[in-house]
Design a protein around this motif. Structure first.
Motif, PDB file in Angstrom:
ATOM      1  N   PHE A   1       0.829  -1.193   0.000  1.00 49.16           N
ATOM      2  CA  PHE A   1       0.000   0.000   0.000  1.00 49.16           C
ATOM      3  C   PHE A   1       0.866   1.246   0.000  1.00 49.16           C
TER       4      PHE A   1
ATOM      5  N   TYR B   1      -2.651  11.278  -4.414  1.00 51.18           N
ATOM      6  CA  TYR B   1      -3.855  10.653  -3.872  1.00 51.18           C
ATOM      7  C   TYR B   1      -4.856  10.347  -4.993  1.00 51.18           C
TER       8      TYR B   1
ATOM      9  N   ILE C   1     -10.682  11.914   0.568  1.00 53.23           N
ATOM     10  CA  ILE C   1     -10.874  12.613  -0.704  1.00 53.23           C
ATOM     11  C   ILE C   1     -12.313  13.108  -0.806  1.00 53.23           C
TER      12      ILE C   1
ATOM     13  N   LEU D   1      -8.210   5.885   7.779  1.00 52.12           N
ATOM     14  CA  LEU D   1      -7.343   6.970   7.329  1.00 52.12           C
ATOM     15  C   LEU D   1      -8.136   8.227   7.006  1.00 52.12           C
TER      16      LEU D   1
ATOM     17  N   ILE E   1      -4.277   7.185  -6.794  1.00 52.96           N
ATOM     18  CA  ILE E   1      -4.784   5.947  -6.194  1.00 52.96           C
ATOM     19  C   ILE E   1      -6.235   5.725  -6.617  1.00 52.96           C
TER      20      ILE E   1
ATOM     21  N   LEU F   1       2.823   7.542   4.037  1.00 53.28           N
ATOM     22  CA  LEU F   1       1.983   8.714   4.290  1.00 53.28           C
ATOM     23  C   LEU F   1       2.777   9.822   4.973  1.00 53.28           C
TER      24      LEU F   1
ATOM     25  N   LEU G   1      -8.661   0.364  10.754  1.00 53.41           N
ATOM     26  CA  LEU G   1      -7.807   1.522  10.498  1.00 53.41           C
ATOM     27  C   LEU G   1      -8.603   2.501   9.656  1.00 53.41           C
TER      28      LEU G   1
ATOM     29  N   TRP H   1      -3.899  13.789   9.651  1.00 50.59           N
ATOM     30  CA  TRP H   1      -2.823  12.811   9.424  1.00 50.59           C
ATOM     31  C   TRP H   1      -1.896  12.780  10.628  1.00 50.59           C
TER      32      TRP H   1
ATOM     33  N   ILE I   1       0.971   4.644  -0.230  1.00 52.36           N
ATOM     34  CA  ILE I   1       0.143   5.857  -0.191  1.00 52.36           C
ATOM     35  C   ILE I   1       1.037   7.063  -0.448  1.00 52.36           C
TER      36      ILE I   1
ATOM     37  N   THR J   1      -7.329   0.597   3.923  1.00 51.78           N
ATOM     38  CA  THR J   1      -6.495   1.714   3.497  1.00 51.78           C
ATOM     39  C   THR J   1      -7.182   2.522   2.402  1.00 51.78           C
TER      40      THR J   1
ATOM     41  N   VAL K   1       1.817   1.670   5.048  1.00 53.64           N
ATOM     42  CA  VAL K   1       0.742   2.661   4.883  1.00 53.64           C
ATOM     43  C   VAL K   1       1.124   3.954   5.590  1.00 53.64           C
TER      44      VAL K   1
ATOM     45  N   LEU L   1      -8.838   6.360   2.597  1.00 52.17           N
ATOM     46  CA  LEU L   1      -8.351   7.385   1.666  1.00 52.17           C
ATOM     47  C   LEU L   1      -9.522   7.983   0.891  1.00 52.17           C
TER      48      LEU L   1
END
Lengths: 372, 318
Positions: free
Chosen positions: A85, A289, B104, B38, A292, A150, B36, B234, A87, B96, A146, B100
């Motif tokens: 992953f 981002y 976004i 994010l 992804i 990041l 998790l 973050w 990121i 994950t 991850v 994300l």
């Protein structure tokens, strides 16, 4: 009663129907949001289409907007395909931009035939090394990539910020308006990357490199021993180790490759688009981002990344052009988020069969009775 | 370095550490259940924008408006987290990617900005959280400004740290939660409802991130700006690792990171010039160091992440 059955076989048609279906669902959800907030959804989507694809010029703008997303999308596809992953595409992109602009600025008078390949190499090297840091920790100690990738995004953003705002670095413009507003030094004309095409359509070098990279990555994963090993490792690291595959080395190689692709994106951002290191702009656009999102919609398939980068590039291009009273800022990000959610949720349907009605699987006798 | 300089750092550590503390406490609950998320940044921004609109539009005395703002921010934070919960727990989407997607969707260039546009949040909000002089003790040296002159939100965060520690380590429900995060299949065999536990704590995490958001929109930056949380979500994720998934340690970490966030300004006032970019990088680098140290086995195994963190629970796959 709703039950889930894992699918043993994944029908081919689902792997096309699900991404297309999820795009449709995301657009419908977006339309509901636009309507609720008092605008016409059809009108909004019509304007997006028109601005993104309505003329030759808008096609050019869309492809420019797609270029960074193509490369960060490939970066994400390369790593996620193996279950790594990464990121950190954003940070690797920024490091690539720093290195490529450094080389471009250092060779102002050298012909582009020399300086541009060097910029490409520098960008890929910087992005690859930046990704190799978390890759090393992951493969050596099992550190979760991850979070480390990041965190390195923010470190990279701070490095770029330091070069332009925090110090009198080589990258910073110290004459003219640079004395008033901190900003980067622009590239010389020699180091600006060429665009190709005709009839008004301009395709940046970065996009062409991206398409070539997509084809190479696809071939690499499909036809080579290395690609086969990656497939085995992603299915079962245990089995891979047992088969004599060097799992840590494969993982580190994939991370570095992924970072190099993102770094190439950063180099293209400097050479094709901005021609100057712009930390604020790099931060706001968040290409890493969005990449992804592109890769997830493409289901980590490098070739599918090309059309999907154009789709999301179109959205970004339209968002920039239309922003205003009836096209509020934030709509593009919302649509991107919806697209990603729908794409990954739709994946569920390819993995499970949803059965309504039966509380338990039918026994063999009942199945026979049904067949008869 | 003189006393007033040190006090300035401590006071701003508490001020800038409070939103981090809320968001990180929420994420501790979520991650302890094995999920998790994010999407902290997105959930914070959703809380922030809803808090702003409540403060701007709702009539009534300040305490009432701000109370409603807190509840609304918690509700919206939880609803945002519900997307992640549904995607990861029910649909087994990779955590994950879903987290994300949440950032976004809701983040600086997403729904929070869209809503702020639609609601036309332009002016400073009329009701803000101001510092309360508790029992008239704010004038005491040192402890006065630190302990008796904080906003309601800071006091609320202290209560939550205490309650959170007690809940995690001293109650049956907390033990069950940790069991779900360490080994869902064992927890399931014990008769615990893994799916419900994960849903509840993912939503709770979202609610706390929502409060973290209004620390910005109703206290630190009382005029709306897109992406006003500026990446603190973050940092909160980093903080959870830095505090080893323990509320009290997370609190200490939040104040350390809060101090770093304001240190460059404070240092400049003292005539010491360090580029803010260097100081801003420290929390991220420290988090990487801690993560590597734990995973490399240089520290106690008990300090590492919940075993099942990031993995979906597939009951039928057992």
């Amino acid at each position: 009663m709703i039950r889930l059955e894992p699918r043993l076989l994944r029908p081919k048609w689902l792997s096309v129907a699900v991404p297309v279906g999820s795009i449709v669902v995301a657009l419908v959800l977006g339309a509901i949001l636009i309507t609720v907030s008092g605008n016409s959804a059809l009108d909004t989507y019509g304007r997006i289409l028109d601005v993104a694809f309505g003329s030759v010029q808008s096609w050019s703008d869309t492809i420019v907007a797609a270029t960074p997303l193509l490369l960060t999308g490939l970066a994400a596809a390369a790593a996620f395909k193996m279950g790594l992953f990464n990121i950190g595409g954003q940070g690797q992109f920024v490091m690539g931009a720093i290195a490529a602009s450094g080389v471009g600025l250092a060779l102002p008078d050298v012909t582009g035939f020399v300086s541009i390949p060097l910029m490409i190499a520098a960008g890929m090297l910087a992005g690859g090394l930046w990704a190799a840091i978390p890759g090393f920790f992951k493969t050596r100690f099992g550190t979760n990539e991850v979070i480390t990738t990041l965190m390195l995004n923010y470190v990279a953003a701070n490095v770029a910020g330091y070069l332009i705002f925090g110090s009198m670095s080589f990258w910073r413009l110290t004459t003219g308006s640079g004395q008033v507003f901190p900003q980067g030094r622009p590239l010389s004309d020699e180091a600006v990357w060429p665009a190709f095409g005709g009839g008004g359509l301009e395709i940046p070098l970065g996009f062409i490199l991206g398409c070539m990279a997509a084809a190479c990555l696809w071939a690499l994963y499909r036809y080579t021993r290395f690609g086969f090993e990656i497939g085995v490792v992603s299915d079962s690291p245990e089995a891979a180790r047992y088969a004599g595959i060097n799992v840590p080395r494969t993982g580190l190689a994939v991370m570095t490759l992924s970072g190099a692709l993102a770094g190439l994106g950063g180099a293209s951002d400097i050479g094709d688009i901005r021609h100057v290191l712009d930390p604020k702009g790099l931060g706001q656009t968040g290409y890493g981002y969005t990449g992804i999102v592109v890769a997830a919609l493409a289901r980590w398939n490098p070739l599918a990344v090309i059309p999907l980068s154009i789709l999301l590039g179109a959205l970004a291009n339209a968002g920039r052009a239309l922003q205003g009273a009836t096209f509020p800022a934030g709509l593009v990000g919302t649509l991107q988020g919806l697209l990603l959610f729908c794409a990954v949720s739709g994946e569920f349907l390819t993995r499970y069969r949803v059965r309504v009605g039966h509380k338990r699987p039918l026994s063999a006798a009942e199945l026979e009775a049904q067949a008869a | 370095m003189n006393d007033s300089f040190l006090m300035a750092i401590l006071v701003s550590a508490l001020f800038y550490g409070t939103p981090l503390l809320f968001a990180a406490l929420g994420e501790v609950l979520t991650e302890r259940s094995g999920v998790l998320n994010l999407g902290v940044e997105g959930m914070m921004l959703m809380g922030a924008v809803v808090g702003s609109v409540v403060s701007a539009r709702l009539g009534g005395p300040s305490w009432f408006v701000l109370g409603v703002a807190i509840l609304a921010a918690m509700l919206v934070g939880a609803l945002t987290a519900l997307l992640h919960a549904f995607a990861t727990i029910t649909l087994r989407v990779e955590q994950t990617v879903s987290g994300l997607a949440l950032t976004i969707l809701a983040g600086a260039a997403g729904l929070s900005s869209y809503l702020a546009n639609v609601w036309q949040l332009r002016d400073p909000v009329p009701h803000q959280f101001t510092r309360i002089d508790v029992l008239g003790l704010a004038g005491l040296p040192v402890v006065g400004p630190l302990l008796f002159h904080q906003t309601f939100l800071t006091y609320l965060s202290w209560v939550l740290v205490a309650v959170g520690s007690w809940y995690l380590f001293r109650t049956r429900a907390g033990l069950n939660l940790r069991a779900v995060g360490e080994s869902p299949s064992t927890a399931d065999a014990m008769g615990l409802n893994v799916v419900r536990t994960r849903y509840v704590h993912t939503l709770a995490g979202g609610a706390l991130a929502g409060i973290g958001g209004i620390c910005f929109s109703l206290s630190i930056v009382p005029t709306w700006q897109d992406g006003m949380t500026a990446g603190r979500g973050w940092i909160a994720l980093a903080l959870v690792i830095f505090g080893f998934w323990r509320p009290v340690w997370v609190m200490l970490g939040a104040y350390l990171f809060g101090a770093l966030a304001s240190l460059s300004l404070t240092l400049q006032a003292q005539g010491i010039d360090i580029a803010p970019e260097i100081l801003d990088s420290i929390p991220y680098v420290m988090t990487i160091v801690v993560l590597v140290a734990v995973s490399a086995g240089w520290s106690s195994r008990r300090l590492s992440a919940p075993d099942a963190l990031g993995t979906a629970f597939e009951r039928e796959a057992r």
